[in-house]
Design a protein around this motif. Structure first.
Motif, short mmCIF file in Angstrom:
data_model
loop_
_atom_site.label_atom_id
_atom_site.label_comp_id
_atom_site.label_asym_id
_atom_site.label_seq_id
_atom_site.Cartn_x
_atom_site.Cartn_y
_atom_site.Cartn_z
N LEU A 128 0.82 -1.22 0.00
CA LEU A 128 0.00 0.00 0.00
C LEU A 128 0.85 1.26 0.00
N SER A 129 2.08 1.16 0.48
CA SER A 129 2.95 2.35 0.50
C SER A 129 3.47 2.68 -0.89
N LYS A 130 3.37 1.71 -1.82
CA LYS A 130 3.85 1.92 -3.19
C LYS A 130 2.71 1.94 -4.21
N LEU A 131 1.49 2.13 -3.72
CA LEU A 131 0.33 2.12 -4.61
C LEU A 131 0.39 3.29 -5.59
N ASN A 132 0.34 3.00 -6.89
CA ASN A 132 0.44 4.05 -7.91
C ASN A 132 -0.96 4.43 -8.39
N LEU A 133 -1.50 5.50 -7.80
CA LEU A 133 -2.84 5.94 -8.16
C LEU A 133 -2.87 6.69 -9.49
N ASN A 134 -1.68 6.93 -10.05
CA ASN A 134 -1.63 7.55 -11.38
C ASN A 134 -1.92 6.54 -12.49
N LYS A 135 -1.88 5.26 -12.14
CA LYS A 135 -2.21 4.19 -13.09
C LYS A 135 -3.29 3.31 -12.47
N PRO A 136 -4.50 3.86 -12.36
CA PRO A 136 -5.59 3.15 -11.66
C PRO A 136 -5.93 1.78 -12.27
N LEU A 137 -5.82 1.66 -13.58
CA LEU A 137 -6.21 0.42 -14.24
C LEU A 137 -5.26 -0.73 -13.92
N ASP A 138 -4.08 -0.41 -13.38
CA ASP A 138 -3.12 -1.46 -13.01
C ASP A 138 -3.37 -2.01 -11.61
N ILE A 139 -4.25 -1.35 -10.86
CA ILE A 139 -4.47 -1.76 -9.47
C ILE A 139 -5.48 -2.91 -9.42
N LYS A 140 -5.09 -3.98 -8.77
CA LYS A 140 -6.00 -5.11 -8.53
C LYS A 140 -6.48 -5.05 -7.09
N ALA A 141 -7.65 -5.60 -6.88
CA ALA A 141 -8.25 -5.56 -5.54
C ALA A 141 -8.44 -6.97 -4.99
N PHE A 142 -8.56 -7.06 -3.68
CA PHE A 142 -8.92 -8.33 -3.06
C PHE A 142 -10.44 -8.49 -3.15
N GLN A 143 -10.88 -8.72 -4.39
CA GLN A 143 -12.29 -8.93 -4.70
C GLN A 143 -12.42 -10.29 -5.36
N TYR A 144 -13.54 -10.94 -5.12
CA TYR A 144 -13.70 -12.29 -5.63
C TYR A 144 -15.19 -12.59 -5.84
N ASP A 145 -15.46 -13.39 -6.84
CA ASP A 145 -16.80 -13.91 -7.09
C ASP A 145 -16.77 -15.42 -7.00
N ILE A 146 -17.87 -16.00 -6.58
CA ILE A 146 -17.99 -17.46 -6.64
C ILE A 146 -19.06 -17.79 -7.67
N VAL A 147 -18.72 -18.73 -8.56
CA VAL A 147 -19.57 -19.06 -9.71
C VAL A 147 -19.83 -20.57 -9.70
N CYS A 148 -21.04 -20.96 -10.07
CA CYS A 148 -21.38 -22.37 -10.20
C CYS A 148 -22.20 -22.58 -11.46
N ASN A 149 -21.71 -23.42 -12.35
CA ASN A 149 -22.42 -23.75 -13.60
C ASN A 149 -22.81 -22.52 -14.41
N GLY A 150 -21.92 -21.52 -14.38
CA GLY A 150 -22.16 -20.32 -15.16
C GLY A 150 -23.05 -19.29 -14.48
N ILE A 151 -23.41 -19.53 -13.23
CA ILE A 151 -24.25 -18.59 -12.47
C ILE A 151 -23.42 -18.00 -11.33
N GLU A 152 -23.38 -16.68 -11.28
CA GLU A 152 -22.68 -16.01 -10.18
C GLU A 152 -23.50 -16.13 -8.91
N LEU A 153 -22.94 -16.79 -7.91
CA LEU A 153 -23.63 -16.93 -6.63
C LEU A 153 -23.37 -15.76 -5.71
N SER A 154 -22.22 -15.13 -5.88
CA SER A 154 -21.88 -14.11 -4.91
C SER A 154 -20.65 -13.31 -5.31
N SER A 155 -20.61 -12.08 -4.82
CA SER A 155 -19.39 -11.27 -4.85
C SER A 155 -18.95 -11.02 -3.42
#
Length: 595
Positions: A466-493
């Protein structure tokens, strides 16, 4: 003796032979055999066959009773003849010899039959939902839903979670779907919002020192209906945990879903430990972040092939030079398919509004590779060999190309992948294929205005130092976000939450929020995070979608007790409806008529 029944309609067996019983329920079916009248009596628990012969003075009276009348039968339990045993019923070895009866509830002429599960129009089914719910399949679905929820509650408690209730009346959120607004009588001109999810409240519960929270939570979003999404309201298993990382969340959810799906379905689970697929890989290989992993077809990128001199497919080469991409799907051993198989798929893609699909089949003759099909002649032997290497294709396989803008190609090939799986019968319907989609980008470009916007949950923690987070390149930032999917159906984010106020100000600034607007919109959250917030994260699997999968239904309406129609209307209760002027006046609201 009980007034209405001594037993339920699914309870009696041979061990009750000779007993005098009282049964109450609905007349499900009648079969008049001339000398004998058979009546199937139904209640919530099952069906029991009752019988009266034509020598009995009750015969004519019972014969005239309409289906779905509520009746009470008094009679003796007798063993059925061997050739009349119904093994599909718990009570299939016995029947009730009717001695007396009384009508408990009369019925008008039915607008739809109850004893059959035949399809009826949505309008009739929802207007008379109380009748629709009597039908066997949907009645079982709703009972299944209740059992699933009860089981989930017990398992969550076994995992050390406690259930807490969060408010229904809250403040409007600037992110996500449209809110349902509720006017405040005591605060004229101001509005509550029904919660799209208990997101902020469950985070505040963690800040309050409660360690593991869950809730079977009602959520309200003013969204359009889809097969896997109810308009208006839905329920989710809301989960939040303190002092956890992403893996801790995954462990709880995988253990829970394995238990639930094994208990309530005979289908196999493909992987007990759910595969993790990055968002980037999912969009590349499947064209969607909701992949159906029962489908073995995989998309590959062939853009660089169209920069070769020995590829003469000029339409695609020109588009690639202008920034388009080319992706493709391989189908195994389809060289024997008729020309109509390929042409119909191309026609389907054009009917869907796309430019169509180019295709050919790989051949080899005299040591040289070639493509059989309309565009095969544009590819040299070396080019064909290179394509086969990239895509893992073999002789006799076929390839389908799409060229265009990235999102357009992803959408087309995702649909093509589904279509091909149906054509080629590749889907194992007796399988649950779960996966995690991880490493979502923190931001994306808003196509309407070209500005940055959050791609998922704005309260998520970014990955990395977080001390080296480059907010000048927002599209390069990944997040601790996740989805769970079953048989092509999103169950949750879900996500690991950002619990650091200063970081939240910086992240929201990227999408145009200044400090004051953040404090106005998220006052409770920001204030709480300034008083010692633990690292925390959560997820919220959709109850409706879980039950839909377990019940093997294609539409969420089939597992919802009282759903709205496609236009978000309750046809049974006539909602939404006009209200009295006096009510509006009390709320300080005027309705302006459109000019």
């Amino acid at each position: 003796m009980k007034a209405y029944r001594t037993h339920t309609c699914g309870e009696l067996t041979l061990k009750n032979s000779g007993e005098n019983v009282l049964l109450s329920g609905w007349i499900n079916k009648k079969r008049d055999h001339g000398n004998l009248l058979f009546v199937d009596l139904r209640d919530n628990y099952g069906v029991t066959q009752c019988v009266v012969d034509n020598k009995n003075n009750l015969f004519k009276k019972i014969e005239k009773i309409p289906l779905e009348t509520v009746v009470q039968f008094e009679g003796q339990v007798v063993k059925r003849d061997l050739d009349t045993i119904n093994k599909e019923l718990n009570s299939g070895e016995i029947e009730i010899k009717i001695k007396n009866f009384q009508i408990l509830g009369e019925t008008k002429e039915l607008p739809l039959p109850v004893f059959t599960d035949q399809e009826y129009s949505e309008e009739i089914r929802l207007k008379y939902r109380f009748l629709d719910l009597r039908r066997n399949k949907i009645h079982k679905n709703i009972n299944l839903r209740s059992k699933v929820i009860s089981y989930i509650r017990k398992e969550m408690e076994n995992f050390g979670f406690l259930e807490y209730q969060t408010p229904i009346l809250t403040s409007s959120s600037p992110e996500g779907a449209r809110d349902f607004l509720v006017p405040s009588r005591l605060n004229p001109g101001k509005f509550y919002a029904l919660p799209q999810a208990p997101q902020q409240f469950k985070q505040l519960i963690m800040v309050s020192g409660f360690d593991k929270y869950f809730q079977i939570a009602p959520c309200f979003r003013d969204e359009d209906a889809r097969a896997d999404r109810s308009p208006g309201e839905f329920y989710q298993l809301d989960i939040e945990m303190s002092f956890v990382n992403q893996e801790d969340i995954f462990d709880v959810v995988e253990r829970l879903l394995n238990k639930v799906f094994k208990k309530f379905s005979k289908k196999r689970i493909q992987n007990v430990t759910f595969p993790r697929i990055t968002f980037f890989d999912s969009m590349l290989k499947y064209g969607t972040d909701k992949p159906d992993l029962r489908n073995p077809l995989v998309i590959c990128d062939l853009t660089r092939i169209f920069t070769r001199d020995d590829v003469q497919f000029e339409i695609f080469k020109k588009l690639v030079n202008q920034g388009s991409i080319v992706r493709a799907i391989i189908t195994k051993k389809t060289s024997n398919k008729p020309r109509s198989f390929f042409d119909n798929l191309d026609k389907w893609s054009k009917d869907e509004g796309y430019n169509g699909l180019a295709y050919f089949t790989f051949e080899k003759e005299n040591g040289k590779f070639s493509g059989k099909g309309p565009v095969g002649k544009f590819f040299s032997s070396d080019a064909c060999q290179e394509i086969m290497k990239i895509s893992n294709a073999e002789i006799g396989d076929s390839i389908f190309f799409a060229c265009g803008k990235k999102k357009e190609v992803e959408k087309l090939l995702s649909s093509t992948r589904d279509k091909l799986a149906k054509y080629l019968d590749l889907i194992d319907e007796n399988l649950f294929a779960f996966c995690w989609i991880v490493d979502y980008p923190m931001y994306e470009i808003d196509e309407n205005n070209g500005k940055f916007k959050f791609s998922h949950n704005p309260f998520s923690m970014p990955q990395g130092d977080l001390s080296k987070l480059n907010l000048n390149k927002p599209l390069d930032i990944k997040a601790f976000q996740y989805d769970i999917v079953c048989n092509g159906i999103e169950l949750s984010s879900g996500a690991i939450r950002n619990h650091i106020p200063d970081l939240m100000y910086k992240l929201f600034a990227v999408v145009g929020y200044d400090k004051k607007s953040i404090e106005d919109k998220f006052r409770g959250m920001i204030n709480a995070l300034n008083y010692g917030a633990p690292p925390h994260g959560g997820i919220a699997p959709g109850i409706d979608r879980i039950v839909m999968l377990l019940a093997n239904e294609k539409n969420i309406r089939e597992v919802t007790m009282f759903p709205l129609n496609q236009n978000a209307q309750d046809l049974m209760m006539n909602a939404p409806s006009h209200v009295e002027d006096s009510q509006l006046k009390e709320l300080n609201i005027n309705i302006l008529k459109k000019k």
